[in-house]
Design an enzyme around this catalytic site. Structure first.
Site, short mmCIF file in Angstrom:
data_model
loop_
_atom_site.label_atom_id
_atom_site.label_comp_id
_atom_site.label_asym_id
_atom_site.label_seq_id
_atom_site.Cartn_x
_atom_site.Cartn_y
_atom_site.Cartn_z
N CYS A 93 0.80 -1.23 0.00
CA CYS A 93 0.00 0.00 0.00
C CYS A 93 0.84 1.29 0.00
CB CYS A 93 -0.99 -0.04 1.16
SG CYS A 93 -2.37 1.08 0.91
N HIS A 190 -3.35 -5.63 2.55
CA HIS A 190 -2.93 -5.74 3.96
C HIS A 190 -3.59 -7.00 4.52
CE1 HIS A 190 -1.79 -1.39 4.37
NE2 HIS A 190 -2.85 -1.13 3.64
#
Ligand code: GLN
EC number: 6.3.5.13
Length: 238
Positions: A93, A190
């Site tokens: 990310c 994630h």
């Protein structure tokens, strides 16, 4: 046999939504496969170690990306050299965005990236949140949890980690998720991603062991719990 050197990049600032689980998975699995591990960290202001065999980095809010940006530019030449040399890297990310060319925030601020991945990111108007299943060529189905507003577009030099049919991935429009170059993988997943995706974890570890000049002899591990957890996540996209 020398220890496999695992470097976590910016664990203090860049590690959210369970990203530390990636480091735990890499170090635990290395031990279970019979290898010695040395865990190293790099935070802003630190000296990079001379040698690493694998690098892992997580996500962070825009403010955290701003905090690490100066240091990231300082260490960029070494990170690029390691990437070209085949060091496996997993960046999630916020660090995925900064391993590309740049991240332009919704406020219009440009945070420069380090050009390891041919990708650029622009802050979008809404947050893209949920469990996401990615179809990949090399690792089968990979599942993780995305939570970002940045929209990433790949250039011609990057290949995606895989394809998504639902929401959202890189940008929610072209069906791609993540990016790859050399042995570097950037992804929005994630969750953390590696505990639920042992095939991806072992691919990274195989590259790390080879980088250390050793032979990859994986042990037979019981991954039934990891596979069950992945199935549950895949069944709950929201
Ligand atoms: N700040 C970035 C975004 O929202 C990264 C967020 C994250 O790492 N989860 O796009």
């Amino acid at each position: 046999m020398s220890a496999i050197k695992v470097l976590q990049l910016y664990p203090r600032d860049m590690s959210i939504y369970g990203d530390r689980g990636n480091t735990l998975t890499l170090t635990k699995r290395l031990g279970w496969h019979g290898y010695e591990v040395e865990l190293l960290s790099h935070n802003p202001g630190d000296q990079l170690p001379e040698q690493v065999d694998i690098l892992v980095g997580g996500g962070g809010q825009d403010s955290a990306q701003e905090r690490i940006q100066d240091d990231l530019q300082k260490v960029a030449p070494q990170l690029r050299a390691w990437a070209s040399d085949g060091v496996p890297m997993l960046v999630i990310c916020g660090l995925y965005q900064l391993f590309g060319h740049e991240f332009r925030t919704v406020g219009g601020e440009v945070i420069p990236g380090i050009d390891v991945l041919d990708a650029h990111t622009v802050g979008g108007p809404k947050r893209l949140i949920g469990n996401l299943t990615v179809e990949t060529d090399d690792f089968g189905k990979v599942v993780g949890y995305e939570n970002h507003s940045g929209l990433t577009t790949l250039g011609s030099q990057a290949r995606p980690l895989g394809r998504v049919s639902g929401e959202w991935g890189n940008n929610g429009t072209d069906g791609t998720e993540g990016a790859r170059a050399h042995n570097v993988i950037g992804t929005y997943l994630h969750g953390s991603v590696l505990p639920k995706n042992p095939r991806l974890a072992d691919w990274l570890l195989a590259r790390a062991v080879e980088h250390a000049g050793q032979t990859w002899h994986p042990a037979e591990l019981d991954d039934s719990l990891a596979i069950a957890a992945a199935k549950v996540a895949m069944s709950r996209p929201r």
